[in-house]
Design a protein around this motif. Sequence first.
Motif, PDB file in Angstrom:
ATOM      1  N   THR A   1      -9.405  11.832  43.667  1.00 28.67           N
ATOM      2  CA  THR A   1      -9.015  10.537  43.134  1.00 28.67           C
ATOM      3  C   THR A   1      -9.867  10.204  41.927  1.00 28.67           C
ATOM      4  O   THR A   1     -10.903  10.828  41.679  1.00 28.67           O
ATOM      5  CB  THR A   1      -9.183   9.425  44.186  1.00 28.67           C
ATOM      6  N   THR A   2      -9.438   9.205  41.187  1.00 35.70           N
ATOM      7  CA  THR A   2     -10.223   8.746  40.038  1.00 35.70           C
ATOM      8  C   THR A   2     -11.334   7.821  40.481  1.00 35.70           C
ATOM      9  O   THR A   2     -12.143   7.397  39.663  1.00 35.70           O
ATOM     10  CB  THR A   2      -9.311   8.013  39.041  1.00 35.70           C
ATOM     11  N   ASN A   3     -11.388   7.522  41.779  1.00 40.21           N
ATOM     12  CA  ASN A   3     -12.437   6.654  42.302  1.00 40.21           C
ATOM     13  C   ASN A   3     -13.790   7.356  42.339  1.00 40.21           C
ATOM     14  O   ASN A   3     -14.830   6.701  42.302  1.00 40.21           O
ATOM     15  CB  ASN A   3     -12.052   6.186  43.702  1.00 40.21           C
ATOM     16  N   ARG A   4     -13.799   8.694  42.422  1.00 41.18           N
ATOM     17  CA  ARG A   4     -15.042   9.462  42.427  1.00 41.18           C
ATOM     18  C   ARG A   4     -14.972  10.533  41.340  1.00 41.18           C
ATOM     19  O   ARG A   4     -14.742  11.702  41.632  1.00 41.18           O
ATOM     20  CB  ARG A   4     -15.278  10.113  43.786  1.00 41.18           C
ATOM     21  N   PRO A   5     -15.188  10.159  40.073  1.00 38.56           N
ATOM     22  CA  PRO A   5     -15.072  11.125  38.984  1.00 38.56           C
ATOM     23  C   PRO A   5     -16.278  12.062  38.914  1.00 38.56           C
ATOM     24  O   PRO A   5     -17.359  11.761  39.423  1.00 38.56           O
ATOM     25  CB  PRO A   5     -15.012  10.242  37.743  1.00 38.56           C
TER      26      PRO A   5
ATOM     27  N   THR B   1     -22.262  16.263  39.040  1.00 35.39           N
ATOM     28  CA  THR B   1     -22.125  15.645  40.354  1.00 35.39           C
ATOM     29  C   THR B   1     -20.932  14.698  40.348  1.00 35.39           C
ATOM     30  O   THR B   1     -20.281  14.526  39.324  1.00 35.39           O
ATOM     31  CB  THR B   1     -23.419  14.898  40.749  1.00 35.39           C
ATOM     32  N   ARG B   2     -20.668  14.074  41.479  1.00 37.11           N
ATOM     33  CA  ARG B   2     -19.628  13.052  41.580  1.00 37.11           C
ATOM     34  C   ARG B   2     -20.296  11.733  41.916  1.00 37.11           C
ATOM     35  O   ARG B   2     -21.354  11.710  42.544  1.00 37.11           O
ATOM     36  CB  ARG B   2     -18.637  13.404  42.692  1.00 37.11           C
ATOM     37  N   LYS B   3     -19.671  10.627  41.487  1.00 36.29           N
ATOM     38  CA  LYS B   3     -20.222   9.321  41.816  1.00 36.29           C
ATOM     39  C   LYS B   3     -19.100   8.374  42.178  1.00 36.29           C
ATOM     40  O   LYS B   3     -17.950   8.566  41.778  1.00 36.29           O
ATOM     41  CB  LYS B   3     -21.039   8.769  40.665  1.00 36.29           C
ATOM     42  N   SER B   4     -19.429   7.366  42.924  1.00 30.16           N
ATOM     43  CA  SER B   4     -18.463   6.346  43.308  1.00 30.16           C
ATOM     44  C   SER B   4     -18.474   5.235  42.259  1.00 30.16           C
ATOM     45  O   SER B   4     -19.504   4.628  41.998  1.00 30.16           O
ATOM     46  CB  SER B   4     -18.825   5.759  44.667  1.00 30.16           C
ATOM     47  N   ARG B   5     -17.328   4.986  41.653  1.00 26.73           N
ATOM     48  CA  ARG B   5     -17.247   3.917  40.655  1.00 26.73           C
ATOM     49  C   ARG B   5     -17.399   2.543  41.295  1.00 26.73           C
ATOM     50  O   ARG B   5     -17.870   1.612  40.659  1.00 26.73           O
ATOM     51  CB  ARG B   5     -15.905   3.979  39.927  1.00 26.73           C
ATOM     52  N   ARG B   6     -16.994   2.424  42.547  1.00 26.85           N
ATOM     53  CA  ARG B   6     -17.085   1.130  43.223  1.00 26.85           C
ATOM     54  C   ARG B   6     -18.544   0.760  43.517  1.00 26.85           C
ATOM     55  O   ARG B   6     -18.964  -0.376  43.319  1.00 26.85           O
ATOM     56  CB  ARG B   6     -16.295   1.166  44.523  1.00 26.85           C
ATOM     57  N   ASN B   7     -19.345   1.707  43.976  1.00 29.13           N
ATOM     58  CA  ASN B   7     -20.729   1.415  44.328  1.00 29.13           C
ATOM     59  C   ASN B   7     -21.673   1.491  43.136  1.00 29.13           C
ATOM     60  O   ASN B   7     -22.703   0.819  43.116  1.00 29.13           O
ATOM     61  CB  ASN B   7     -21.214   2.393  45.400  1.00 29.13           C
ATOM     62  N   ASP B   8     -21.371   2.328  42.137  1.00 33.06           N
ATOM     63  CA  ASP B   8     -22.227   2.520  40.970  1.00 33.06           C
ATOM     64  C   ASP B   8     -21.419   2.383  39.684  1.00 33.06           C
ATOM     65  O   ASP B   8     -21.107   3.381  39.040  1.00 33.06           O
ATOM     66  CB  ASP B   8     -22.877   3.918  40.998  1.00 33.06           C
TER      67      ASP B   8
END
Length: 54
Positions: free
Chosen positions: A4-8, A24-31
């Motif tokens: 998903t685009t939620n964890r680019p 790495t991957r990161k969460s756009r919602r949390n960071d």
Amino acid sequence: MARTTNRPVVTLKSTAGTGATYVTRKSRRNDPDRLVLRKYDPVAGEHVDFREER
């Protein structure tokens, strides 16, 4: 499992100026801001901050 685009995928570049990178991957919602992680830089031979580049 679908990607998903939620964890680019983001690239982390060393602040020591050595050119070392991590992926790495990161969460756009949390960071939502740029990610900064303290990781080992093999060129510098020590732990330094790695910042997300866009």
